[in-house]
Design a protein around this motif. Structure first.
Motif, PDB file in Angstrom:
ATOM      1  N   ILE A 194       0.851  -1.183   0.000  1.00  0.00           N
ATOM      2  CA  ILE A 194       0.000   0.000   0.000  1.00  0.00           C
ATOM      3  C   ILE A 194       0.889   1.235   0.000  1.00  0.00           C
ATOM      4  O   ILE A 194       1.835   1.337   0.784  1.00  0.00           O
ATOM      5  CB  ILE A 194      -0.927   0.007   1.229  1.00  0.00           C
ATOM      6  CG1 ILE A 194      -1.833  -1.222   1.189  1.00  0.00           C
ATOM      7  CG2 ILE A 194      -1.748   1.289   1.271  1.00  0.00           C
ATOM      8  CD1 ILE A 194      -2.688  -1.406   2.427  1.00  0.00           C
ATOM      9  N   GLY A 195       0.583   2.181  -0.891  1.00  0.00           N
ATOM     10  CA  GLY A 195       1.350   3.416  -1.000  1.00  0.00           C
ATOM     11  C   GLY A 195       1.120   4.328   0.184  1.00  0.00           C
ATOM     12  O   GLY A 195       0.197   4.123   0.985  1.00  0.00           O
ATOM     13  N   PRO A 196       1.939   5.374   0.299  1.00  0.00           N
ATOM     14  CA  PRO A 196       1.870   6.268   1.458  1.00  0.00           C
ATOM     15  C   PRO A 196       0.543   7.008   1.603  1.00  0.00           C
ATOM     16  O   PRO A 196       0.144   7.335   2.706  1.00  0.00           O
ATOM     17  CB  PRO A 196       3.028   7.237   1.234  1.00  0.00           C
ATOM     18  CG  PRO A 196       3.388   7.114  -0.196  1.00  0.00           C
ATOM     19  CD  PRO A 196       2.979   5.753  -0.643  1.00  0.00           C
ATOM     20  N   SER A 197      -0.152   7.237   0.504  1.00  0.00           N
ATOM     21  CA  SER A 197      -1.430   7.956   0.590  1.00  0.00           C
ATOM     22  C   SER A 197      -2.560   7.056   1.077  1.00  0.00           C
ATOM     23  O   SER A 197      -3.604   7.539   1.498  1.00  0.00           O
ATOM     24  CB  SER A 197      -1.808   8.513  -0.782  1.00  0.00           C
ATOM     25  OG  SER A 197      -2.127   7.452  -1.674  1.00  0.00           O
ATOM     26  N   GLY A 198      -2.352   5.746   1.002  1.00  0.00           N
ATOM     27  CA  GLY A 198      -3.388   4.790   1.387  1.00  0.00           C
ATOM     28  C   GLY A 198      -4.386   4.514   0.280  1.00  0.00           C
ATOM     29  O   GLY A 198      -5.265   3.681   0.436  1.00  0.00           O
ATOM     30  N   THR A 199      -4.255   5.190  -0.852  1.00  0.00           N
ATOM     31  CA  THR A 199      -5.182   4.973  -1.956  1.00  0.00           C
ATOM     32  C   THR A 199      -4.537   4.240  -3.125  1.00  0.00           C
ATOM     33  O   THR A 199      -5.200   3.941  -4.108  1.00  0.00           O
ATOM     34  CB  THR A 199      -5.766   6.301  -2.469  1.00  0.00           C
ATOM     35  OG1 THR A 199      -4.711   7.121  -2.959  1.00  0.00           O
ATOM     36  CG2 THR A 199      -6.536   7.016  -1.367  1.00  0.00           C
ATOM     37  N   LEU A 200      -3.240   3.950  -3.042  1.00  0.00           N
ATOM     38  CA  LEU A 200      -2.521   3.222  -4.081  1.00  0.00           C
ATOM     39  C   LEU A 200      -2.164   1.837  -3.558  1.00  0.00           C
ATOM     40  O   LEU A 200      -1.597   1.713  -2.471  1.00  0.00           O
ATOM     41  CB  LEU A 200      -1.230   3.963  -4.470  1.00  0.00           C
ATOM     42  CG  LEU A 200      -0.280   3.187  -5.385  1.00  0.00           C
ATOM     43  CD1 LEU A 200      -0.793   3.213  -6.817  1.00  0.00           C
ATOM     44  CD2 LEU A 200       1.117   3.774  -5.312  1.00  0.00           C
ATOM     45  N   ARG A 238      14.099  -3.142  -9.995  1.00  0.00           N
ATOM     46  CA  ARG A 238      13.823  -2.065 -10.945  1.00  0.00           C
ATOM     47  C   ARG A 238      13.088  -0.951 -10.219  1.00  0.00           C
ATOM     48  O   ARG A 238      12.236  -1.227  -9.382  1.00  0.00           O
ATOM     49  CB  ARG A 238      12.967  -2.565 -12.100  1.00  0.00           C
ATOM     50  CG  ARG A 238      13.648  -3.638 -12.907  1.00  0.00           C
ATOM     51  CD  ARG A 238      12.681  -4.254 -13.883  1.00  0.00           C
ATOM     52  NE  ARG A 238      13.257  -5.437 -14.471  1.00  0.00           N
ATOM     53  CZ  ARG A 238      13.808  -5.483 -15.663  1.00  0.00           C
ATOM     54  NH1 ARG A 238      13.853  -4.395 -16.399  1.00  0.00           N
ATOM     55  NH2 ARG A 238      14.305  -6.597 -16.128  1.00  0.00           N
ATOM     56  N   LEU A 239      13.419   0.259 -10.560  1.00  0.00           N
ATOM     57  CA  LEU A 239      12.746   1.421 -10.007  1.00  0.00           C
ATOM     58  C   LEU A 239      11.943   2.046 -11.141  1.00  0.00           C
ATOM     59  O   LEU A 239      12.497   2.475 -12.145  1.00  0.00           O
ATOM     60  CB  LEU A 239      13.768   2.417  -9.451  1.00  0.00           C
ATOM     61  CG  LEU A 239      13.211   3.586  -8.668  1.00  0.00           C
ATOM     62  CD1 LEU A 239      12.422   3.105  -7.455  1.00  0.00           C
ATOM     63  CD2 LEU A 239      14.338   4.502  -8.225  1.00  0.00           C
ATOM     64  N   LEU A 240      10.616   2.059 -10.995  1.00  0.00           N
ATOM     65  CA  LEU A 240       9.737   2.558 -12.042  1.00  0.00           C
ATOM     66  C   LEU A 240       9.144   3.902 -11.639  1.00  0.00           C
ATOM     67  O   LEU A 240       8.631   4.052 -10.529  1.00  0.00           O
ATOM     68  CB  LEU A 240       8.606   1.558 -12.307  1.00  0.00           C
ATOM     69  CG  LEU A 240       9.035   0.151 -12.710  1.00  0.00           C
ATOM     70  CD1 LEU A 240       7.822  -0.752 -12.820  1.00  0.00           C
ATOM     71  CD2 LEU A 240       9.793   0.186 -14.028  1.00  0.00           C
ATOM     72  N   GLU A 241       9.211   4.856 -12.538  1.00  0.00           N
ATOM     73  CA  GLU A 241       8.618   6.175 -12.345  1.00  0.00           C
ATOM     74  C   GLU A 241       7.117   6.066 -12.602  1.00  0.00           C
ATOM     75  O   GLU A 241       6.688   5.453 -13.574  1.00  0.00           O
ATOM     76  CB  GLU A 241       9.253   7.160 -13.335  1.00  0.00           C
ATOM     77  CG  GLU A 241       8.721   8.549 -13.274  1.00  0.00           C
ATOM     78  CD  GLU A 241       9.065   9.262 -11.988  1.00  0.00           C
ATOM     79  OE1 GLU A 241       8.121   9.754 -11.340  1.00  0.00           O
ATOM     80  OE2 GLU A 241      10.246   9.329 -11.623  1.00  0.00           O
ATOM     81  N   LEU A 242       6.294   6.652 -11.723  1.00  0.00           N
ATOM     82  CA  LEU A 242       4.848   6.553 -11.850  1.00  0.00           C
ATOM     83  C   LEU A 242       4.186   7.803 -12.425  1.00  0.00           C
ATOM     84  O   LEU A 242       3.054   7.748 -12.887  1.00  0.00           O
ATOM     85  CB  LEU A 242       4.217   6.247 -10.489  1.00  0.00           C
ATOM     86  CG  LEU A 242       4.671   4.957  -9.825  1.00  0.00           C
ATOM     87  CD1 LEU A 242       3.979   4.783  -8.488  1.00  0.00           C
ATOM     88  CD2 LEU A 242       4.406   3.769 -10.730  1.00  0.00           C
ATOM     89  N   PRO A 299       8.265   6.351  -0.529  1.00  0.00           N
ATOM     90  CA  PRO A 299       7.519   7.187   0.413  1.00  0.00           C
ATOM     91  C   PRO A 299       6.874   8.416  -0.222  1.00  0.00           C
ATOM     92  O   PRO A 299       5.840   8.872   0.236  1.00  0.00           O
ATOM     93  CB  PRO A 299       8.578   7.601   1.441  1.00  0.00           C
ATOM     94  CG  PRO A 299       9.612   6.535   1.366  1.00  0.00           C
ATOM     95  CD  PRO A 299       9.633   6.092  -0.069  1.00  0.00           C
ATOM     96  N   ASP A 300       7.473   8.936  -1.317  1.00  0.00           N
ATOM     97  CA  ASP A 300       6.877  10.110  -1.964  1.00  0.00           C
ATOM     98  C   ASP A 300       5.755   9.733  -2.925  1.00  0.00           C
ATOM     99  O   ASP A 300       5.099  10.596  -3.491  1.00  0.00           O
ATOM    100  CB  ASP A 300       7.944  10.944  -2.678  1.00  0.00           C
ATOM    101  CG  ASP A 300       8.615  10.214  -3.839  1.00  0.00           C
ATOM    102  OD1 ASP A 300       8.194   9.090  -4.196  1.00  0.00           O
ATOM    103  OD2 ASP A 300       9.571  10.780  -4.402  1.00  0.00           O
ATOM    104  N   GLY A 301       5.534   8.427  -3.157  1.00  0.00           N
ATOM    105  CA  GLY A 301       4.465   7.964  -4.030  1.00  0.00           C
ATOM    106  C   GLY A 301       4.726   8.170  -5.504  1.00  0.00           C
ATOM    107  O   GLY A 301       3.861   7.900  -6.324  1.00  0.00           O
ATOM    108  N   ARG A 302       5.926   8.610  -5.871  1.00  0.00           N
ATOM    109  CA  ARG A 302       6.230   8.908  -7.276  1.00  0.00           C
ATOM    110  C   ARG A 302       6.930   7.771  -7.999  1.00  0.00           C
ATOM    111  O   ARG A 302       7.019   7.783  -9.219  1.00  0.00           O
ATOM    112  CB  ARG A 302       7.071  10.170  -7.369  1.00  0.00           C
ATOM    113  CG  ARG A 302       6.283  11.389  -6.909  1.00  0.00           C
ATOM    114  CD  ARG A 302       7.090  12.638  -6.788  1.00  0.00           C
ATOM    115  NE  ARG A 302       8.031  12.840  -7.865  1.00  0.00           N
ATOM    116  CZ  ARG A 302       8.925  13.810  -7.874  1.00  0.00           C
ATOM    117  NH1 ARG A 302       8.991  14.653  -6.872  1.00  0.00           N
ATOM    118  NH2 ARG A 302       9.752  13.952  -8.878  1.00  0.00           N
ATOM    119  N   ARG A 303       7.426   6.813  -7.266  1.00  0.00           N
ATOM    120  CA  ARG A 303       8.136   5.680  -7.860  1.00  0.00           C
ATOM    121  C   ARG A 303       7.752   4.409  -7.118  1.00  0.00           C
ATOM    122  O   ARG A 303       7.238   4.454  -6.012  1.00  0.00           O
ATOM    123  CB  ARG A 303       9.654   5.897  -7.773  1.00  0.00           C
ATOM    124  CG  ARG A 303      10.147   6.996  -8.672  1.00  0.00           C
ATOM    125  CD  ARG A 303      11.630   7.265  -8.524  1.00  0.00           C
ATOM    126  NE  ARG A 303      12.034   7.989  -7.320  1.00  0.00           N
ATOM    127  CZ  ARG A 303      11.727   9.247  -7.033  1.00  0.00           C
ATOM    128  NH1 ARG A 303      10.959   9.934  -7.817  1.00  0.00           N
ATOM    129  NH2 ARG A 303      12.171   9.824  -5.955  1.00  0.00           N
TER     130      ARG A 303
END
Length: 120
Positions: A20-26, A80-84, A67-71
């Motif tokens: 689960i992402g930091p925002s809780g919606t991802l 692998r690090l993927l840009e979102l 943590p920033d939800g961008r990757r």
């Protein structure tokens, strides 16, 4: 009031990891089908798959949004690090596109279409 949840479908083999992402919606999922999927679960009754990445050379065993939800980092044989963020991805691609398409080249490949290159 009870909350209704919907199944997240799309993987074609076992899901090995859910995060689960930091925002809780991802929600990010990774599976043995060598794919990773992203879900917007801001409405739990109607989750929406927002992205799917496939073609990894090995099963995807682990996944973790930054943590920033961008990757998102995914372990599938290699890490692998993927840009979102699509706008950041577009800027990175345009930064690598060299040389830029000229008006003459545009006319050759897109005859009759007004010159409007995707990268400035």
């Amino acid at each position: 009031m009870p909350v209704t949840f919907s199944a997240l479908t799309g993987h074609t083999d076992t899901v090995a990891s859910v995060s689960i992402g930091p925002s809780g919606t991802l929600i990010a999922t990774a599976g043995y089908d060598r794919s990773m999927r992203l879900w917007d679960v801001s409405d739990l009754a109607h989750p929406v798959q927002t992205a799917a990445f496939s073609g990894f050379t090995d099963s995807a065993y682990t996944i973790a949004p930054a943590p920033d939800g961008r990757r998102v980092a995914i372990g599938a044989g290699t890490i692998r690090l993927l840009e979102l963020d699509p706008e950041r991805v577009a800027r990175q691609i345009c930064g690598l596109a060299d040389p830029k398409i000229t008006p003459a080249e545009w006319g050759t490949y897109f005859p009759g279409v007004p010159y409007a290159p995707p990268c400035p």
